[in-house]
Motif scaffolding. Structure first.
Motif, PDB file in Angstrom:
ATOM      1  N   MET A   1      16.780   1.066  92.145  1.00 58.42           N
ATOM      2  CA  MET A   1      15.650   0.413  92.770  1.00 58.42           C
ATOM      3  C   MET A   1      14.814   1.406  93.581  1.00 58.42           C
ATOM      4  SD  MET A   1      14.489  -2.557  92.661  1.00 58.42           S
ATOM      5  CE  MET A   1      13.656  -3.844  93.445  1.00 58.42           C
ATOM      6  N   THR A   2      15.428   2.405  94.180  1.00 57.90           N
ATOM      7  CA  THR A   2      14.719   3.402  94.966  1.00 57.90           C
ATOM      8  C   THR A   2      13.799   4.238  94.083  1.00 57.90           C
ATOM      9  OG1 THR A   2      16.710   3.546  96.300  1.00 57.90           O
ATOM     10  CG2 THR A   2      15.018   5.143  96.743  1.00 57.90           C
ATOM     11  N   ALA A   3      14.230   4.548  92.868  1.00 55.53           N
ATOM     12  CA  ALA A   3      13.398   5.319  91.949  1.00 55.53           C
ATOM     13  C   ALA A   3      12.125   4.555  91.618  1.00 55.53           C
ATOM     14  CB  ALA A   3      14.172   5.656  90.681  1.00 55.53           C
ATOM     15  N   MET A   4      12.239   3.253  91.429  1.00 56.68           N
ATOM     16  CA  MET A   4      11.072   2.430  91.125  1.00 56.68           C
ATOM     17  C   MET A   4      10.129   2.380  92.318  1.00 56.68           C
ATOM     18  SD  MET A   4       9.498   0.867  88.950  1.00 56.68           S
ATOM     19  CE  MET A   4       9.370  -0.555  87.924  1.00 56.68           C
ATOM     20  N   THR A   5      10.663   2.285  93.518  1.00 50.90           N
ATOM     21  CA  THR A   5       9.848   2.276  94.731  1.00 50.90           C
ATOM     22  C   THR A   5       9.115   3.599  94.884  1.00 50.90           C
ATOM     23  OG1 THR A   5      11.453   0.810  95.775  1.00 50.90           O
ATOM     24  CG2 THR A   5       9.896   1.913  97.236  1.00 50.90           C
ATOM     25  N   ASP A   6       9.799   4.718  94.613  1.00 51.90           N
ATOM     26  CA  ASP A   6       9.165   6.035  94.680  1.00 51.90           C
ATOM     27  C   ASP A   6       8.021   6.154  93.680  1.00 51.90           C
ATOM     28  OD1 ASP A   6      10.837   6.836  96.703  1.00 51.90           O
ATOM     29  OD2 ASP A   6      12.163   8.008  95.409  1.00 51.90           O
ATOM     30  N   LYS A   7       8.218   5.623  92.472  1.00 50.73           N
ATOM     31  CA  LYS A   7       7.170   5.689  91.452  1.00 50.73           C
ATOM     32  C   LYS A   7       5.957   4.868  91.864  1.00 50.73           C
ATOM     33  CE  LYS A   7       9.952   6.737  87.430  1.00 50.73           C
ATOM     34  NZ  LYS A   7      10.354   6.355  86.076  1.00 50.73           N
ATOM     35  N   VAL A   8       6.193   3.689  92.382  1.00 49.95           N
ATOM     36  CA  VAL A   8       5.090   2.837  92.836  1.00 49.95           C
ATOM     37  C   VAL A   8       4.368   3.511  93.994  1.00 49.95           C
ATOM     38  CG1 VAL A   8       4.517   0.633  93.945  1.00 49.95           C
ATOM     39  CG2 VAL A   8       6.103   0.688  92.014  1.00 49.95           C
ATOM     40  N   GLN A   9       5.120   4.070  94.930  1.00 51.61           N
ATOM     41  CA  GLN A   9       4.530   4.762  96.070  1.00 51.61           C
ATOM     42  C   GLN A   9       3.682   5.942  95.587  1.00 51.61           C
ATOM     43  OE1 GLN A   9       7.016   7.250  98.701  1.00 51.61           O
ATOM     44  NE2 GLN A   9       6.346   5.896 100.378  1.00 51.61           N
ATOM     45  N   ASN A  10       4.180   6.699  94.605  1.00 55.47           N
ATOM     46  CA  ASN A  10       3.428   7.837  94.076  1.00 55.47           C
ATOM     47  C   ASN A  10       2.159   7.390  93.357  1.00 55.47           C
ATOM     48  OD1 ASN A  10       5.065   9.839  95.080  1.00 55.47           O
ATOM     49  ND2 ASN A  10       6.342   9.933  93.254  1.00 55.47           N
ATOM     50  N   ILE A  11       2.246   6.336  92.580  1.00 57.49           N
ATOM     51  CA  ILE A  11       1.061   5.828  91.878  1.00 57.49           C
ATOM     52  C   ILE A  11      -0.001   5.375  92.880  1.00 57.49           C
ATOM     53  CG2 ILE A  11       0.211   3.939  90.425  1.00 57.49           C
ATOM     54  CD1 ILE A  11       2.857   4.242  88.817  1.00 57.49           C
ATOM     55  N   LEU A  12       0.413   4.682  93.910  1.00 57.23           N
ATOM     56  CA  LEU A  12      -0.531   4.258  94.952  1.00 57.23           C
ATOM     57  C   LEU A  12      -1.138   5.470  95.668  1.00 57.23           C
ATOM     58  CD1 LEU A  12       1.303   1.163  96.483  1.00 57.23           C
ATOM     59  CD2 LEU A  12      -0.790   1.163  95.098  1.00 57.23           C
ATOM     60  N   PHE A  13      -0.305   6.459  95.924  1.00 56.42           N
ATOM     61  CA  PHE A  13      -0.771   7.682  96.575  1.00 56.42           C
ATOM     62  C   PHE A  13      -1.815   8.373  95.706  1.00 56.42           C
ATOM     63  CE2 PHE A  13      -0.582  12.247  97.361  1.00 56.42           C
ATOM     64  CZ  PHE A  13      -0.696  12.311  98.731  1.00 56.42           C
ATOM     65  N   TYR A  14      -1.543   8.541  94.407  1.00 49.97           N
ATOM     66  CA  TYR A  14      -2.480   9.197  93.498  1.00 49.97           C
ATOM     67  C   TYR A  14      -3.780   8.406  93.404  1.00 49.97           C
ATOM     68  CZ  TYR A  14       1.650  11.820  91.998  1.00 49.97           C
ATOM     69  OH  TYR A  14       2.769  12.600  91.954  1.00 49.97           O
ATOM     70  N   PHE A  15      -3.677   7.093  93.315  1.00 46.79           N
ATOM     71  CA  PHE A  15      -4.858   6.241  93.234  1.00 46.79           C
ATOM     72  C   PHE A  15      -5.711   6.396  94.488  1.00 46.79           C
ATOM     73  CE2 PHE A  15      -6.979   2.147  93.953  1.00 46.79           C
ATOM     74  CZ  PHE A  15      -7.766   2.087  92.811  1.00 46.79           C
ATOM     75  N   LEU A  16      -5.085   6.340  95.648  1.00 46.72           N
ATOM     76  CA  LEU A  16      -5.802   6.494  96.911  1.00 46.72           C
ATOM     77  C   LEU A  16      -6.447   7.883  96.998  1.00 46.72           C
ATOM     78  CD1 LEU A  16      -6.556   5.488  99.771  1.00 46.72           C
ATOM     79  CD2 LEU A  16      -4.383   6.461 100.552  1.00 46.72           C
ATOM     80  N   THR A  17      -5.727   8.892  96.562  1.00 55.08           N
ATOM     81  CA  THR A  17      -6.240  10.255  96.609  1.00 55.08           C
ATOM     82  C   THR A  17      -7.485  10.394  95.736  1.00 55.08           C
ATOM     83  OG1 THR A  17      -4.012  11.101  97.015  1.00 55.08           O
ATOM     84  CG2 THR A  17      -5.642  12.688  96.267  1.00 55.08           C
ATOM     85  N   VAL A  18      -7.432   9.884  94.524  1.00 54.42           N
ATOM     86  CA  VAL A  18      -8.590   9.943  93.631  1.00 54.42           C
ATOM     87  C   VAL A  18      -9.749   9.124  94.193  1.00 54.42           C
ATOM     88  CG1 VAL A  18      -9.445   9.315  91.335  1.00 54.42           C
ATOM     89  CG2 VAL A  18      -7.248  10.480  91.568  1.00 54.42           C
ATOM     90  N   LEU A  19      -9.446   7.979  94.744  1.00 53.96           N
ATOM     91  CA  LEU A  19     -10.476   7.127  95.338  1.00 53.96           C
ATOM     92  C   LEU A  19     -11.174   7.847  96.495  1.00 53.96           C
ATOM     93  CD1 LEU A  19     -11.472   4.230  94.808  1.00 53.96           C
ATOM     94  CD2 LEU A  19      -9.962   3.485  96.637  1.00 53.96           C
ATOM     95  N   VAL A  20     -10.406   8.489  97.355  1.00 57.09           N
ATOM     96  CA  VAL A  20     -10.984   9.248  98.468  1.00 57.09           C
ATOM     97  C   VAL A  20     -11.812  10.407  97.927  1.00 57.09           C
ATOM     98  CG1 VAL A  20     -10.426  10.762 100.424  1.00 57.09           C
ATOM     99  CG2 VAL A  20      -9.294   8.554 100.194  1.00 57.09           C
ATOM    100  N   GLY A  21     -11.310  11.099  96.901  1.00 54.79           N
ATOM    101  CA  GLY A  21     -12.058  12.193  96.296  1.00 54.79           C
ATOM    102  C   GLY A  21     -13.405  11.738  95.751  1.00 54.79           C
ATOM    103  N   LEU A  22     -13.422  10.607  95.042  1.00 48.58           N
ATOM    104  CA  LEU A  22     -14.678  10.078  94.507  1.00 48.58           C
ATOM    105  C   LEU A  22     -15.624   9.660  95.631  1.00 48.58           C
ATOM    106  CD1 LEU A  22     -13.323   7.962  91.520  1.00 48.58           C
ATOM    107  CD2 LEU A  22     -14.609  10.114  91.400  1.00 48.58           C
ATOM    108  N   TYR A  23     -15.068   9.058  96.678  1.00 52.13           N
ATOM    109  CA  TYR A  23     -15.878   8.664  97.828  1.00 52.13           C
ATOM    110  C   TYR A  23     -16.491   9.893  98.506  1.00 52.13           C
ATOM    111  CZ  TYR A  23     -17.378   6.880 102.310  1.00 52.13           C
ATOM    112  OH  TYR A  23     -18.132   6.580 103.414  1.00 52.13           O
ATOM    113  N   LEU A  24     -15.713  10.965  98.627  1.00 47.51           N
ATOM    114  CA  LEU A  24     -16.228  12.192  99.243  1.00 47.51           C
ATOM    115  C   LEU A  24     -17.395  12.764  98.436  1.00 47.51           C
ATOM    116  CD1 LEU A  24     -12.934  13.978 100.357  1.00 47.51           C
ATOM    117  CD2 LEU A  24     -14.733  13.061 101.838  1.00 47.51           C
ATOM    118  N   ILE A  25     -17.247  12.802  97.113  1.00 51.92           N
ATOM    119  CA  ILE A  25     -18.337  13.314  96.280  1.00 51.92           C
ATOM    120  C   ILE A  25     -19.585  12.461  96.463  1.00 51.92           C
ATOM    121  CG2 ILE A  25     -19.124  13.609  93.892  1.00 51.92           C
ATOM    122  CD1 ILE A  25     -16.293  14.599  93.234  1.00 51.92           C
ATOM    123  N   TYR A  26     -19.411  11.157  96.415  1.00 52.46           N
ATOM    124  CA  TYR A  26     -20.545  10.251  96.622  1.00 52.46           C
ATOM    125  C   TYR A  26     -21.149  10.458  98.019  1.00 52.46           C
ATOM    126  CZ  TYR A  26     -23.239   6.028  97.391  1.00 52.46           C
ATOM    127  OH  TYR A  26     -24.244   5.151  97.703  1.00 52.46           O
TER     128      TYR A  26
END
Length: 173
Positions: A1-26
């Motif tokens: 179960m911890t591995a699944m939580t880590d994967k979800v946390q990483n996916i959310l982290f990557y999504f947030l990072t890309v979102l912030v990057g796009l916002y910065l460019i804009y």
């Protein structure tokens, strides 16, 4: 179960990072003159100090030399580089952090990329000014920028990799 939580946390982290990057460019592309004047100030000050020349800010253009030989404008900030460095470091090394440390890593990457971006952009501008009258100035300026930005990205990756350690068997922070 911890591995699944880590994967979800990483996916959310990557999504947030890309979102912030796009916002910065804009944000950089659409920022108002009052903010642009502040963001370009370190670049203009570096050129003024290094070449002992006064620069004047003009709305819609940026900082210009008195004789209008060159301008330091919006594209000179290196904001694409800042976003690229932020995305690279945040995403490439996120797996080494969990929880609150991952949030600190995110902030560290953003602040570090901004600081590196201003420094490298200042070096690029100062290094390009002697070539402003050259017929191939745009090519030289771009070449200097590409070389500096690529070297900085590679150096950043190597340095962070050395600091954090690339061994996948190491425990996360």
């Amino acid at each position: 179960m911890t591995a699944m939580t880590d994967k979800v946390q990483n996916i959310l982290f990557y999504f947030l990072t890309v979102l912030v990057g796009l916002y910065l460019i804009y944000g950089f592309k659409t920022t108002q003159d009052a903010v642009l004047k502040i963001l370009l100030y370190p670049h203009a000050k570096a050129a003024e100090i290094f070449y002992n020349i006064p620069l004047v800010y003009t709305n819609g253009i940026g900082y210009s030399s008195i004789d209008c030989t060159f301008n330091i404008g919006r594209e000179c900030m290196g904001y694409h580089f800042i976003v690229l460095m932020f995305l690279m470091n945040a995403c490439m090394f996120a797996k080494h952090f969990n929880g609150f440390h991952k949030a600190l890593w995110f902030i560290t990457c953003l602040v570090g990329a901004a600081a590196a971006g201003v420094l490298i952009s200042c070096i690029r501008i100062v290094g390009s000014i002697p070539f402003v009258t050259h017929e191939k100035f745009a090519l030289l300026h771009s070449g200097i920028g590409i070389s500096l930005y690529f070297a900085a990205l590679a150096a950043s990756y190597i340095a962070v990799n050395q600091l954090i350690g690339s061994d996948d068997n190491e425990s996360s922070y």
